[in-house]
Design a protein around this motif. Structure first.
Motif, short mmCIF file in Angstrom:
data_model
loop_
_atom_site.label_atom_id
_atom_site.label_comp_id
_atom_site.label_asym_id
_atom_site.label_seq_id
_atom_site.Cartn_x
_atom_site.Cartn_y
_atom_site.Cartn_z
N SER A 83 32.14 35.08 49.00
CA SER A 83 33.02 36.12 48.43
C SER A 83 32.23 37.18 47.67
CB SER A 83 34.05 35.48 47.51
OG SER A 83 34.88 34.58 48.23
N ALA A 84 31.05 36.81 47.19
CA ALA A 84 30.23 37.77 46.45
C ALA A 84 29.73 38.90 47.34
CB ALA A 84 29.03 37.06 45.81
N ASN A 85 29.88 38.74 48.68
CA ASN A 85 29.43 39.77 49.62
C ASN A 85 30.43 40.91 49.78
OD1 ASN A 85 27.07 38.36 50.20
ND2 ASN A 85 28.03 37.21 51.88
N PHE A 86 31.65 40.74 49.23
CA PHE A 86 32.69 41.76 49.43
C PHE A 86 32.25 43.13 48.91
CE2 PHE A 86 35.99 38.15 49.23
CZ PHE A 86 35.98 38.01 50.61
N GLU A 87 31.52 43.16 47.80
CA GLU A 87 31.08 44.45 47.24
C GLU A 87 30.11 45.15 48.19
OE1 GLU A 87 29.07 46.42 43.23
OE2 GLU A 87 29.16 44.24 43.44
N THR A 88 29.17 44.40 48.75
CA THR A 88 28.20 44.99 49.69
C THR A 88 28.90 45.51 50.93
OG1 THR A 88 26.51 43.45 48.90
CG2 THR A 88 26.10 44.55 51.00
N ILE A 89 29.84 44.75 51.45
CA ILE A 89 30.58 45.16 52.65
C ILE A 89 31.36 46.44 52.37
CG2 ILE A 89 32.48 44.53 54.21
CD1 ILE A 89 31.55 41.58 53.86
N PHE A 90 32.02 46.48 51.22
CA PHE A 90 32.80 47.67 50.82
C PHE A 90 31.89 48.89 50.73
CE2 PHE A 90 34.24 50.23 47.09
CZ PHE A 90 35.37 50.80 47.68
N LYS A 91 30.73 48.74 50.13
CA LYS A 91 29.80 49.87 49.96
C LYS A 91 29.24 50.33 51.31
CE LYS A 91 28.34 49.07 45.20
NZ LYS A 91 27.22 48.73 44.28
N GLU A 138 40.29 41.58 44.46
CA GLU A 138 40.79 40.22 44.23
C GLU A 138 39.67 39.29 43.75
OE1 GLU A 138 42.45 39.24 48.00
OE2 GLU A 138 44.34 40.32 47.65
N TYR A 139 38.50 39.46 44.38
CA TYR A 139 37.35 38.63 43.97
C TYR A 139 36.93 38.95 42.53
CZ TYR A 139 32.45 37.41 43.36
OH TYR A 139 31.26 36.94 42.84
N LEU A 140 36.84 40.25 42.22
CA LEU A 140 36.44 40.64 40.86
C LEU A 140 37.42 40.11 39.83
CD1 LEU A 140 35.38 44.36 41.48
CD2 LEU A 140 33.87 42.50 40.79
N TYR A 141 38.70 40.19 40.13
CA TYR A 141 39.73 39.73 39.18
C TYR A 141 39.60 38.23 38.95
CZ TYR A 141 44.20 38.91 36.93
OH TYR A 141 45.18 38.54 36.03
N THR A 142 39.48 37.47 40.05
CA THR A 142 39.37 36.01 39.94
C THR A 142 38.10 35.61 39.20
OG1 THR A 142 40.58 35.72 42.01
CG2 THR A 142 39.29 33.84 41.23
N ASN A 143 36.99 36.22 39.58
CA ASN A 143 35.70 35.88 38.98
C ASN A 143 35.67 36.24 37.50
OD1 ASN A 143 32.82 35.03 39.43
ND2 ASN A 143 32.45 37.10 38.66
N ALA A 144 36.14 37.46 37.14
CA ALA A 144 36.14 37.89 35.74
C ALA A 144 37.11 37.07 34.91
CB ALA A 144 36.49 39.38 35.66
N TYR A 174 45.29 47.33 37.74
CA TYR A 174 45.51 46.16 38.61
C TYR A 174 45.92 44.97 37.75
CZ TYR A 174 44.56 42.52 42.09
OH TYR A 174 44.67 41.46 42.95
N LYS A 175 47.11 44.45 38.02
CA LYS A 175 47.68 43.32 37.26
C LYS A 175 47.51 43.57 35.75
CE LYS A 175 47.14 39.93 40.98
NZ LYS A 175 46.61 38.61 41.37
N ASP A 176 46.91 42.61 35.04
CA ASP A 176 46.75 42.76 33.59
C ASP A 176 45.28 43.04 33.24
OD1 ASP A 176 45.76 40.34 34.35
OD2 ASP A 176 46.63 39.19 32.71
N SER A 177 44.58 43.74 34.15
CA SER A 177 43.14 43.96 33.96
C SER A 177 42.82 44.73 32.68
CB SER A 177 42.54 44.69 35.17
OG SER A 177 43.15 45.95 35.37
N ARG A 178 43.67 45.68 32.31
CA ARG A 178 43.40 46.46 31.09
C ARG A 178 43.44 45.57 29.85
NH1 ARG A 178 42.71 51.71 30.97
NH2 ARG A 178 43.19 53.01 32.78
#
Length: 394
Positions: A83-91, A138-144, A174-178
């Motif tokens: 799942s950590a690869n999602f950022e690289t794929i997005f970029k 989704e990955y960032l939210y779950t991980n953070a 996004y959701k309650d991120s703030r």
């Protein structure tokens, strides 16, 4: 003129050839992005110029090879399943789209030698970008969220803050991120209480202490450090910054005297010009010739310098309140010198220079008292203290 034009043309040709050769070398080493950037820049300036023809073929080749390599990289990352690869794929998808957007305004690009237009297999990556972005968010939210919930040290909260902040840029609100950004920030801050002590056995001016304690004027912009000069209830402090004044030295009031003796030739009327026989010289109109008469004047100039100095020294220490250990200390030094000049004279002041004459208009003044000296000596203490705070990292 013809020779000049010929020379200029040759220079341009050689520079162009050098640029093309360098770009070709970049392709051979796999630096496709550099080739694309250089080619686009040259073709955007003038895509029909003959000397820019090689860049069209280079751009076509680099675009094809870069796209193929990047899509293969995406396929590999997806197959890896991390799942950590999602950022690289997005970029990568974003970069592929950005490259296409740079090339589109230049199309069509004709390769004259082959009598054809360069081929660019342009694709619509929007769905891929949105899909990878969604997975990344989704990955960032779950991980953070996991970091925030299971944090054992402040670094965990700060990492969670970075992830939530990045997430919020990608998908605001996004959701309650703030709310979680605020929570991660508040828990990741180092809280430092500030303690001033006076070990000098001398009184420190109240306005000096007020100035130093007013941390709102320090302009500190540290995201992870908050200084409190008045401890706040319900806050557990991590560190204490101790500012201890060790010594205040004030010199006696002094008046130093310096005497200068000045001499100068000044005009003192007229006198007749005499010839070798001691006779008065007559001009062509029968008039007696006169010239300026000079005399030496002398003046004793007395310069007085009022002088008084003050020095404030101290030490700034940082203490870890959890271990009760001092982690660092820095010297704190500030000085101020009061100096005032005035003068008087005896004799003929025509012998004095303009600078010395100006000093005669100055009179003695009252010396600053000790409190004023200490306050002025401490004017740069705040700047020194700010430098220490900015330099010190917990």
């Amino acid at each position: 003129m013809k020779k000049f034009l010929l020379g200029t043309t040759v220079c341009i040709f050689l520079i162009s050839c050098g640029g093309v050769k360098k770009t070709q070398e970049a392709i051979n080493t796999g630096d496709y992005l550099s080739v694309i950037q250089t080619s686009v820049k040259n073709l955007a300036a003038n895509k029909t110029r003959k000397s820019n023809q090689p860049y069209i073929a280079l751009l076509e080749d680099a675009f094809k090879k870069n796209t193929e390599r990047e899509l293969n990289q995406i396929a590999f990352l997806k197959k890896d399943g991390n799942s950590a690869n999602f950022e690289t794929i997005f970029k990568i998808y974003n970069n592929l789209k950005n490259i296409q957007e740079q090339i589109k305004p230049l199309l069509p690009l004709k390769i004259v030698k082959e009598n054809r237009n360069a081929k660019f297999n342009l694709k619509n990556y929007d769905d891929k970008i949105l899909s990878s972005k969604k997975k990344l968010v989704e990955y960032l939210y779950t991980n953070a969220s996991n970091l925030l919930a299971n944090a054992t040290q402040k670094e965990d909260y700060r990492n969670a803050y970075d992830d939530f902040s990045y997430l919020n840029k990608l998908s605001p609100n996004y959701k309650d991120s703030r709310l979680k950004i605020e929570e991660a920030h508040s828990k990741g801050i180092d809280y430092i209480k500030v303690k001033f002590t006076n070990s000098t056995n001398k009184i420190i001016p109240v306005r000096l202490e007020d100035d130093l304690l007013n941390f709102n004027t320090y302009g500190l912009n540290d995201l992870w450090a908050e200084y409190h000069t008045s401890p706040v209830k319900n806050i557990t402090y991590d560190y204490e910054m101790q500012v201890d004044f060790r010594e205040i030295s004030i010199s006696p009031e002094q008046i130093r005297e310096k005497e200068l003796v000045k001499e100068k030739q000044v005009k003192d009327g007229l006198k007749y010009v005499l010839d070798e026989d001691g006779q008065v010289v007559i001009d062509k109109d029968g008039n007696k010739v006169q010239t300026d008469k000079f005399k030496t004047v002398r003046c004793n100039f007395y310069q007085f310098t009022q002088f008084k100095s003050a020095q404030v020294t101290g030490i700034v220490s940082f203490v870890d309140l959890n271990t009760k250990q001092q982690i660092n200390s820095y010297p704190l030094v500030s000085e101020y010198a009061f100096e005032h000049n005035y003068a008087n004279y005896r004799g003929d002041k025509r012998a004095l220079t303009s600078i010395l004459l100006d000093m005669l208009d100055l009179k003695s003044v009252q010396f600053p008292n000790n409190e004023q000296m200490v306050y002025r000596a401490s004017q740069d203490l705040k700047a020194n203290l700010k430098n220490i705070i900015n330099r010190h990292k917990f």
